[in-house]
Design a protein around this motif. Structure first.
Motif, short mmCIF file in Angstrom:
data_model
loop_
_atom_site.label_atom_id
_atom_site.label_comp_id
_atom_site.label_asym_id
_atom_site.label_seq_id
_atom_site.Cartn_x
_atom_site.Cartn_y
_atom_site.Cartn_z
N LEU A 124 -46.80 -20.16 -23.43
CA LEU A 124 -48.03 -20.61 -24.50
C LEU A 124 -48.76 -21.71 -24.11
O LEU A 124 -48.30 -22.87 -23.61
CB LEU A 124 -47.23 -20.97 -25.71
CG LEU A 124 -48.15 -21.17 -26.96
CD1 LEU A 124 -49.23 -20.08 -27.44
CD2 LEU A 124 -47.50 -21.47 -28.40
N ASP A 125 -49.85 -21.58 -24.11
CA ASP A 125 -50.99 -22.60 -23.46
C ASP A 125 -50.77 -23.03 -22.35
O ASP A 125 -50.71 -24.17 -21.96
CB ASP A 125 -51.15 -23.59 -24.53
CG ASP A 125 -51.81 -23.15 -25.83
OD1 ASP A 125 -52.41 -22.09 -25.80
OD2 ASP A 125 -51.84 -23.68 -26.94
N GLY A 126 -50.14 -22.28 -21.27
CA GLY A 126 -49.76 -22.61 -19.84
C GLY A 126 -48.53 -23.38 -19.73
O GLY A 126 -48.03 -23.60 -18.64
N ALA A 127 -47.76 -23.60 -20.96
CA ALA A 127 -46.38 -24.19 -20.78
C ALA A 127 -45.32 -23.24 -21.11
O ALA A 127 -45.64 -22.08 -21.88
CB ALA A 127 -46.18 -25.55 -21.67
N THR A 128 -44.14 -23.04 -20.14
CA THR A 128 -43.21 -22.07 -20.35
C THR A 128 -41.92 -22.77 -21.10
O THR A 128 -41.59 -23.90 -20.80
CB THR A 128 -42.66 -21.61 -19.01
OG1 THR A 128 -43.71 -21.16 -18.30
CG2 THR A 128 -41.60 -20.69 -19.13
N MET A 176 -33.87 -25.14 -30.76
CA MET A 176 -33.80 -23.91 -29.72
C MET A 176 -34.63 -23.57 -29.14
O MET A 176 -34.82 -22.30 -28.37
CB MET A 176 -33.42 -22.69 -30.87
CG MET A 176 -32.29 -22.79 -31.82
SD MET A 176 -30.71 -22.45 -31.03
CE MET A 176 -30.15 -23.92 -30.62
N GLY A 177 -35.26 -24.49 -28.26
CA GLY A 177 -36.27 -24.44 -27.11
C GLY A 177 -37.74 -24.36 -27.66
O GLY A 177 -38.68 -24.10 -26.86
N TYR A 178 -38.10 -24.03 -29.06
CA TYR A 178 -39.27 -23.68 -29.60
C TYR A 178 -40.25 -25.04 -29.83
O TYR A 178 -39.53 -26.05 -30.35
CB TYR A 178 -39.35 -23.26 -30.97
CG TYR A 178 -38.53 -21.46 -30.89
CD1 TYR A 178 -39.43 -20.59 -30.85
CD2 TYR A 178 -37.32 -21.37 -30.99
CE1 TYR A 178 -39.08 -19.26 -30.60
CE2 TYR A 178 -36.92 -20.18 -30.94
CZ TYR A 178 -37.71 -18.88 -30.68
OH TYR A 178 -37.17 -17.92 -30.62
N PRO A 179 -41.35 -25.00 -29.43
CA PRO A 179 -42.24 -26.23 -29.53
C PRO A 179 -42.61 -26.28 -31.01
O PRO A 179 -42.90 -25.46 -31.85
CB PRO A 179 -43.52 -25.70 -28.69
CG PRO A 179 -43.55 -24.39 -28.52
CD PRO A 179 -42.17 -23.78 -28.91
N ALA A 206 -48.71 -26.14 -31.17
CA ALA A 206 -49.01 -24.54 -31.06
C ALA A 206 -47.38 -24.14 -30.80
O ALA A 206 -46.45 -24.58 -30.02
CB ALA A 206 -49.79 -24.20 -30.07
N THR A 207 -47.05 -22.99 -31.64
CA THR A 207 -45.64 -22.25 -31.37
C THR A 207 -45.80 -21.06 -31.76
O THR A 207 -46.74 -20.38 -32.12
CB THR A 207 -44.68 -23.06 -32.53
OG1 THR A 207 -43.37 -22.74 -32.08
CG2 THR A 207 -45.01 -22.96 -33.86
N PRO A 357 -44.60 -12.70 -28.09
CA PRO A 357 -45.11 -13.83 -27.36
C PRO A 357 -45.27 -13.43 -25.74
O PRO A 357 -45.92 -13.87 -25.05
CB PRO A 357 -44.00 -14.77 -27.35
CG PRO A 357 -43.48 -14.53 -28.73
CD PRO A 357 -43.19 -13.20 -28.83
N ASN A 358 -44.63 -12.37 -25.53
CA ASN A 358 -44.95 -11.81 -23.82
C ASN A 358 -45.50 -10.47 -23.97
O ASN A 358 -45.87 -9.80 -22.78
CB ASN A 358 -43.58 -11.41 -23.45
CG ASN A 358 -42.66 -12.63 -23.21
OD1 ASN A 358 -43.33 -13.76 -22.58
ND2 ASN A 358 -41.20 -12.71 -23.64
N GLN A 359 -46.03 -9.78 -24.98
CA GLN A 359 -46.88 -8.51 -25.16
C GLN A 359 -48.11 -8.91 -25.50
O GLN A 359 -48.53 -8.87 -27.02
CB GLN A 359 -46.07 -7.68 -26.02
CG GLN A 359 -44.64 -7.45 -25.79
CD GLN A 359 -44.51 -6.56 -24.58
OE1 GLN A 359 -45.41 -5.84 -24.16
NE2 GLN A 359 -43.26 -6.24 -24.20
N PRO A 360 -49.27 -9.11 -24.61
CA PRO A 360 -50.55 -9.61 -25.06
C PRO A 360 -51.52 -8.26 -26.09
O PRO A 360 -52.00 -8.73 -26.77
CB PRO A 360 -51.18 -9.50 -23.83
CG PRO A 360 -50.51 -8.91 -22.98
CD PRO A 360 -49.10 -9.05 -23.23
N ASN A 361 -50.61 -7.08 -25.83
CA ASN A 361 -51.47 -6.04 -26.74
C ASN A 361 -50.76 -6.28 -28.33
O ASN A 361 -51.60 -5.19 -29.11
CB ASN A 361 -51.23 -4.85 -26.04
CG ASN A 361 -51.96 -4.72 -24.85
OD1 ASN A 361 -53.24 -5.19 -24.87
ND2 ASN A 361 -51.51 -3.93 -23.70
#
Length: 386
Positions: A124-128, A176-179, A206-207, A357-361
């Motif tokens: 998200l926004d360039g961060a993994t 849990m790793g979420y921003p 952003a999350t 989050p991994n499916q742009p469509n």
């Protein structure tokens, strides 16, 4: 992401779908006004008390606990007026703590992200970001300590026609790793024979957010056997096919010509053993359906021919996950003291799509500072037949 909060109403259901909103004032189970009562359900290991709230309105009674925001029971009458609990759940807090995660997530509020995220990773926004892997090789339902394991802060309220329970939770940055620090609210409102859930969330970074409730239903009554003879109608012409790990491949395929076509009311068990590859992957139904239309609308309808009970579900979400209880294996015992076996309950989780989050469509699940995530779901109970 933003949405609209809807006024609490009793929804009139017609053969064509959602009718006009009824304004009749519901009454309590004893003929009086709706009520909400509180009792101590238990204490978690850090000493925090867990409360159970009993909401009663009309002929429906719902019990909700502050641990996980869990709907423990839903009691509603059959066509002859005989009231039975139709929601799967446990008798004790210890059972929920020990068995609900990882496990069935009976009745729980799910977050931060309902359903699966591939390999527990998204950018998200360039961060993994990396999430716990609790459904190998993926992250499921927010991780090992998702919202279903938290004790929420409860605020009850009452109006002449409804009772509500507002549950609040703050999830810190990195949880849990979420921003982002996410402030989430889920408000349960019981009005007449309808249970409504209004979700709300804000963030300072952003999350991604995807909230739902994971109740299992058996309209013949909890613990009475399989739901395979109960009928389901899904207002969905497409679904998101998955791979062997139940991660979507990015397509929106038509349900026509497949065992996933529930556009007409069909017994849940009628085609569940067909050799269709998607059913093999899920060991039955465990799929996200793309709900037709937009806005607040009828997403699903289920009924039990034996008792006449009907469940109509309304939502403003783009998807609904239909799960047929495939992994219940007889090792868990419910509120009735009976074992839950494969197919003894079904879940209908209103949601955004899995792995968005991994499916742009897919429709976006990104929430940014200054935005408010809102979504609503209604479970409307009724009866039919004689």
């Amino acid at each position: 992401m933003s949405g609209r909060l809807f006024a609490v109403t009793v929804l009139a259901v017609t053969a064509a779908g959602v009718g006009s909103a009824a304004s009749a004032a519901p009454t309590g189970g004893r003929g009086g006004p709706p009520t909400i009562q509180k009792d101590l359900f238990g204490t978690v290991s850090d000493g925090t008390k867990v409360w159970r709230y009993t909401l009663t309105s009309g002929k429906v009674r719902v019990r909700i606990i502050t641990y996980g925001g869990i709907v423990q029971t839903i009691e509603t009458p059959d066509r002859h007026g005989r009231t039975t609990n139709v929601a799967l759940g446990f008798k004790t807090l210890d059972d929920y703590v020990a068995h609900n995660n990882p496990g069935p997530y009976f009745g729980a509020l799910i977050g931060r992200y309902a359903n699966r995220i591939a390999k527990g990773t998204f950018t998200l926004d360039g961060a993994t970001y990396h999430l716990p892997i609790n459904n190998d090789p993926n992250s499921l339902h927010g991780g090992t300590k998702g919202f279903d394991t938290k004790v929420w802060t409860a605020t009850p309220s009452q109006t002449p026609g409804a009772v509500s329970l507002r549950l609040d939770l703050t999830s810190p940055d990195g949880d849990m790793g979420y921003p982002g620090t996410l402030k989430a609210t889920a408000t349960y409102t019981l009005s007449g024979s309808a249970l409504r859930i209004d979700y709300r969330a804000t963030t300072d970074k952003a999350t991604v957010v995807n909230l739902t409730n994971h109740s299992y239903f058996n309209l013949a009554g909890e613990g009475t056997g399989t739901i395979y003879g109960q009928r389901l109608k899904l207002n969905a012409s497409r679904y998101t096919p998955v791979d062997s790990t139940l991660i979507p491949n990015g397509r929106l395929d038509p349900v026509a010509g497949t065992p996933l076509d529930f556009r007409q009311a069909t017994a849940i068990g009628a085609r569940i053993r067909d050799g269709f590859q998607q059913l093999v992957f899920g060991r039955g139904y465990d799929h996200n359906f793309v709900v037709d239309g937009s806005g607040f609308r009828l997403a699903a309808r289920a009924d039990d021919p034996g008792t006449g009970r009907v469940l109509s579900m309304y939502s403003d979400q783009p998807g609904i996950q239909f799960y047929s209880g495939n992994f219940l294996d007889g090792t868990l015992y419910g509120t009735s003291g009976r074992a839950y076996r494969q197919g003894d309950g079904f879940a209908l989780e209103t949601q955004h799509f899995p792995d968005s989050p991994n499916q742009p469509n897919f429709p976006s699940t990104v929430l940014r500072p200054g935005q408010t995530y809102t979504t609503s779901t209604v479970y409307a109970f009724s009866t039919e037949g004689s």
